[in-house]
Motif scaffolding. Structure first.
Motif, mmCIF file in Angstrom:
data_model
loop_
_atom_site.group_PDB
_atom_site.id
_atom_site.type_symbol
_atom_site.label_atom_id
_atom_site.label_comp_id
_atom_site.label_asym_id
_atom_site.label_seq_id
_atom_site.Cartn_x
_atom_site.Cartn_y
_atom_site.Cartn_z
ATOM 1 N N ILE A 254 -14.523 88.887 31.991
ATOM 2 C CA ILE A 254 -14.473 90.507 32.436
ATOM 3 C C ILE A 254 -14.367 91.336 31.157
ATOM 4 O O ILE A 254 -13.443 91.074 30.546
ATOM 5 C CB ILE A 254 -13.198 90.638 33.431
ATOM 6 C CG1 ILE A 254 -13.306 89.680 34.715
ATOM 7 C CG2 ILE A 254 -13.206 92.075 33.887
ATOM 8 C CD1 ILE A 254 -12.260 89.860 35.364
ATOM 9 N N SER A 259 -19.475 94.753 33.627
ATOM 10 C CA SER A 259 -18.565 94.649 34.511
ATOM 11 C C SER A 259 -17.421 95.961 34.450
ATOM 12 O O SER A 259 -17.227 96.765 35.219
ATOM 13 C CB SER A 259 -17.526 93.247 34.255
ATOM 14 O OG SER A 259 -17.240 93.196 33.095
ATOM 15 N N TYR A 303 -10.308 94.505 39.387
ATOM 16 C CA TYR A 303 -10.605 93.485 38.815
ATOM 17 C C TYR A 303 -9.433 92.432 39.007
ATOM 18 O O TYR A 303 -8.471 92.591 38.837
ATOM 19 C CB TYR A 303 -11.173 93.573 37.216
ATOM 20 C CG TYR A 303 -10.138 94.212 36.421
ATOM 21 C CD1 TYR A 303 -9.276 93.376 35.897
ATOM 22 C CD2 TYR A 303 -10.423 95.499 36.166
ATOM 23 C CE1 TYR A 303 -8.228 93.933 34.850
ATOM 24 C CE2 TYR A 303 -9.374 96.275 35.214
ATOM 25 C CZ TYR A 303 -8.495 95.331 34.505
ATOM 26 O OH TYR A 303 -7.451 96.044 33.745
#
Length: 307
Positions: A254, A259, A303
């Motif tokens: 990530i 992202s 996230y």
């Protein structure tokens, strides 16, 4: 952006291509890097050799070599002629050398960039690819490949652990072997006012050779964009899961432009499970004195990562 020159040699065609696009995108979308040489490391040169009828029966041979400062990619693909309504079959041999910064790199420049600690992945693969005929907005492909993955340092010597003593391979040895059955499907619907893109990938590690990795890796990405007058709203959702054996370099990372913008690749985290939700609102600010268009973005992100 780049330069290209084509040369005909009998029935074969040689393309020489230098591509600067990746370098310029990095320079425009990321903050200036402290190391001035890092920007030029994104320059990629390509040499492509294509033969339209290798054995006189319309077999196609493609040989491609991409070379950058820190990475390389060599592909040899042989394609047999088949009717358009059947799956197109390709035999592919590929070798890549890339810096491993997503998991074993380190955050730099206040986490806006990921740096390499001298760890690179040498990946050799060979196998068969089947691409289904495109129907409407759908594409689909299946492949079976054998992969030999070897972590190496900057001088090409095989290594098994990083600077902190953590293993670089699943087996704990100098390399990993795996046979991967991969299925990938995609959907794209694009027009002037909106777009919708869906991509689904599933990889299954098959225990057909001794000490090969056995795993199931699934990843799905959905993005939707809508034009609202002069502005543009883009939302995306990406998730993935790995069950079974997992090498460190297979983890979902990530961070990065794809992202969580503003962080280097893998700077936020990495793990077996991953869920990233983005909402990006783009507002063009047109400067009357110049033809350039400046963009401002508002981001809302969620996230989740689980090791």
């Amino acid at each position: 952006m780049g330069a290209q020159q084509s040369v005909n040699a009998g029935k074969a065609k040689v393309d020489v291509h230098v591509d600067l696009t990746h370098m310029l995108c990095e320079a425009l979308l990321l903050p200036p890097m402290r190391n001035s040489g890092a920007t030029f490391s994104q320059i990629v040169g390509r040499i492509s050799l294509k033969h339209p009828s290798l054995f006189g029966r319309s077999e196609k041979l493609d040989v491609i070599l991409d070379k950058g400062i820190n990475e390389s990619n060599a592909v040899v693909a042989f394609r047999r002629p088949r009717p358009e309504w059947l799956s197109q079959q390709s035999f592919v041999i590929q070798h890549t050398m890339t810096p491993e910064i997503a998991v074993h790199g380190f955050p730099a420049d206040n986490f806006t960039r990921s740096g390499s600690r001298g760890i690179n992945l040498s990946r050799l693969s060979l196998g068969v690819e089947l691409n289904e005929p495109a129907t409407s907005n759908w594409t689909s492909g299946t492949s079976v490949k054998f992969e030999h993955i070897r972590p190496v340092n900057n001088v090409g010597r095989s290594i098994a652990r990083d600077h902190d003593g953590f293993p670089l391979t699943c087996s704990g040895n100098l390399h990993d072997n795996m046979i991967i059955l991969k299925q990938e499907s995609g959907y794209a619907d694009v027009n002037d006012n909106s777009f919708l893109k869906v991509n689904f990938q599933m990889e299954q590690g098959l225990p057909l050779v001794p000490k090969s990795l056995t795993f199931n890796r699934v990843k799905c990405a959905i993005s939707k964009g809508i034009k609202l007058g002069p502005t543009f709203l883009v939302t995306s959702l990406t998730g993935g899961s790995i069950v079974g054996d997992m090498a460190p370099y297979q983890a979902f990372a990530i961070g990065g432009l794809g992202s969580v913008r503003g962080y280097g690749e893998g700077a936020v985290g990495a793990g077996r499970l991953c869920l990233v939700a983005n909402c990006e609102y783009t507002i063009p600010l047109v400067c009357m004195q110049t033809p350039f268009k400046f963009i401002t973005r508002t981001l809302v992100m969620l996230y989740i990562s689980r090791n």
